[in-house]
Design a protein around this motif. Structure first.
Motif, short mmCIF file in Angstrom:
data_model
loop_
_atom_site.label_atom_id
_atom_site.label_comp_id
_atom_site.label_asym_id
_atom_site.label_seq_id
_atom_site.Cartn_x
_atom_site.Cartn_y
_atom_site.Cartn_z
N GLU A 75 -35.08 40.62 48.90
CA GLU A 75 -33.73 40.36 49.37
C GLU A 75 -33.53 40.64 50.85
OE1 GLU A 75 -31.20 42.58 46.73
OE2 GLU A 75 -31.61 41.26 45.02
N LYS A 76 -34.13 41.70 51.36
CA LYS A 76 -33.88 42.10 52.75
C LYS A 76 -34.88 41.49 53.73
CE LYS A 76 -30.52 44.88 51.55
NZ LYS A 76 -29.12 44.49 51.82
N VAL A 77 -36.13 41.32 53.28
CA VAL A 77 -37.17 40.81 54.19
C VAL A 77 -37.32 39.30 54.04
CG1 VAL A 77 -39.58 41.00 54.91
CG2 VAL A 77 -38.36 43.04 54.07
N ALA A 78 -37.53 38.84 52.80
CA ALA A 78 -37.74 37.41 52.56
C ALA A 78 -36.42 36.64 52.46
CB ALA A 78 -38.55 37.21 51.28
N LYS A 79 -35.31 37.37 52.29
CA LYS A 79 -33.98 36.75 52.14
C LYS A 79 -33.93 35.81 50.93
CE LYS A 79 -32.76 38.64 56.08
NZ LYS A 79 -32.03 39.91 56.04
N MET A 80 -34.60 36.19 49.88
CA MET A 80 -34.61 35.43 48.63
C MET A 80 -34.30 36.39 47.48
SD MET A 80 -35.43 32.41 49.77
CE MET A 80 -36.08 31.36 48.48
N SER A 81 -34.13 35.85 46.29
CA SER A 81 -33.86 36.71 45.14
C SER A 81 -35.18 37.26 44.60
CB SER A 81 -33.14 35.94 44.04
OG SER A 81 -34.03 35.01 43.43
N LEU A 82 -35.09 38.35 43.87
CA LEU A 82 -36.28 38.93 43.24
C LEU A 82 -36.87 37.94 42.24
CD1 LEU A 82 -38.23 41.29 42.80
CD2 LEU A 82 -36.58 42.25 41.17
N ASP A 83 -36.02 37.21 41.53
CA ASP A 83 -36.52 36.22 40.57
C ASP A 83 -37.37 35.15 41.25
OD1 ASP A 83 -35.34 37.49 38.43
OD2 ASP A 83 -33.55 36.20 38.39
N GLU A 84 -36.93 34.71 42.42
CA GLU A 84 -37.70 33.69 43.15
C GLU A 84 -39.05 34.24 43.61
OE1 GLU A 84 -34.35 30.90 45.31
OE2 GLU A 84 -34.32 33.05 45.75
N PHE A 85 -39.05 35.49 44.05
CA PHE A 85 -40.30 36.12 44.45
C PHE A 85 -41.22 36.29 43.25
CE2 PHE A 85 -42.51 40.28 45.67
CZ PHE A 85 -43.53 39.64 46.35
N ASP A 86 -40.65 36.68 42.10
CA ASP A 86 -41.45 36.84 40.88
C ASP A 86 -42.07 35.51 40.45
OD1 ASP A 86 -41.09 39.56 40.63
OD2 ASP A 86 -39.36 39.38 39.27
N LEU B 130 -48.41 36.25 51.76
CA LEU B 130 -48.46 34.83 51.41
C LEU B 130 -47.07 34.27 51.11
CD1 LEU B 130 -51.69 34.74 49.19
CD2 LEU B 130 -51.41 33.85 51.51
N TYR B 131 -46.20 35.09 50.56
CA TYR B 131 -44.84 34.63 50.28
C TYR B 131 -44.09 34.35 51.58
CZ TYR B 131 -40.31 34.31 47.91
OH TYR B 131 -39.10 33.87 47.41
N LEU B 132 -44.22 35.24 52.54
CA LEU B 132 -43.56 35.04 53.83
C LEU B 132 -44.12 33.80 54.53
CD1 LEU B 132 -43.32 38.73 55.12
CD2 LEU B 132 -41.50 37.33 54.11
N LYS B 133 -45.41 33.56 54.39
CA LYS B 133 -46.01 32.33 54.95
C LYS B 133 -45.48 31.10 54.20
CE LYS B 133 -50.27 31.94 56.20
NZ LYS B 133 -51.75 31.94 56.19
N HIS B 134 -45.41 31.20 52.89
CA HIS B 134 -44.90 30.11 52.06
C HIS B 134 -43.48 29.72 52.48
CE1 HIS B 134 -43.86 27.86 48.42
NE2 HIS B 134 -42.82 28.66 48.26
N LEU B 135 -42.67 30.72 52.83
CA LEU B 135 -41.30 30.47 53.24
C LEU B 135 -41.19 30.01 54.69
CD1 LEU B 135 -39.56 33.57 51.61
CD2 LEU B 135 -39.52 31.22 50.77
N GLY B 136 -42.31 30.06 55.41
CA GLY B 136 -42.29 29.66 56.82
C GLY B 136 -41.76 30.73 57.75
N LEU B 137 -41.62 31.97 57.24
CA LEU B 137 -41.10 33.06 58.07
C LEU B 137 -42.15 33.61 59.02
CD1 LEU B 137 -38.95 34.90 55.37
CD2 LEU B 137 -38.15 33.38 57.20
#
Length: 199
Positions: free
Chosen positions: A163-174, A131-138
């Protein structure tokens, strides 16, 4: 002397049981058949199988993987070699993860078979990351994901995934996961019912 006889009897029983497990693996309905080295690899990687599973239970698990999850005999051997703990998971847990990967992430049975680590990952974690990857449009609903892509989604480390897959910070994913948890606990918003199904 009695003590030595008990130890010897236990040893003989243990060896006999172990040899029976090896014979069981040799007879499993996979292609190509397991070699002795492959069987030792599986039993060493997941020793629980030796103590807790019978010939019949292992055969039933292989039958389930073939008939319910649509894996062919080559797939099943690959899954057991890479992730032997699959043999110890409940059928319901395996089916739930397979269904989500196949129906929601668009991974083929072959793709799932090539990335059996997905069965080790919790369904909650798989859904959050998807869902996070979908949310980011990836990725989009129609995106087809192969085994490499699935492997990235179920990478063991949250930090590496962010960081490597979503290209975002862990805090943003959390933050995103916290939002999902909040949505799951309430029935507020347009998509409330969907998030309630998340867990």
């Amino acid at each position: 002397m009695l003590h030595l006889n008990i130890i010897y009897g236990s040893f003989v029983f243990g060896v006999t049981f172990f040899l029976a497990q090896i014979k069981c693996f040799e007879e499993l309905n996979v292609k190509p058949k397991f070699t002795k080295d492959e069987i030792l690899h599986v039993l060493t990687k997941c020793p629980t199988i030796i103590a807790a599973y019978t010939v019949e239970s292992l055969q039933k698990k292989v039958q389930f993987l073939e008939e319910e999850l649509k894996f062919n005999k080559h797939h099943i051997k690959n899954i057991i070699l890479k992730q032997p703990s699959v043999l110890t998971f409940s059928n319901d847990a395996l089916k739930e993860k397979w269904n989500y990967c196949f129906e929601k992430i668009n991974v083929s049975p072959t793709g799932i078979a090539r990335c059996p680590r997905v069965f080790q990952c919790s369904l909650k974690r798989i859904k959050e990351r998807h869902l996070y990857l979908k949310h980011l449009g990836l990725i989009k609903d129609e995106t087809i994901i192969d085994d490499y892509g699935l492997g990235l989604i179920v990478t063991p480390s949250d930090k590496r995934f962010a960081e490597k897959v979503a290209k975002m910070s862990l805090d943003e994913f959390d933050e995103f996961r916290d939002e999902l948890d909040s949505q799951a606990r309430s029935d507020v918003g347009e998509d409330g019912s969907y998030f309630l199904k998340l867990y």
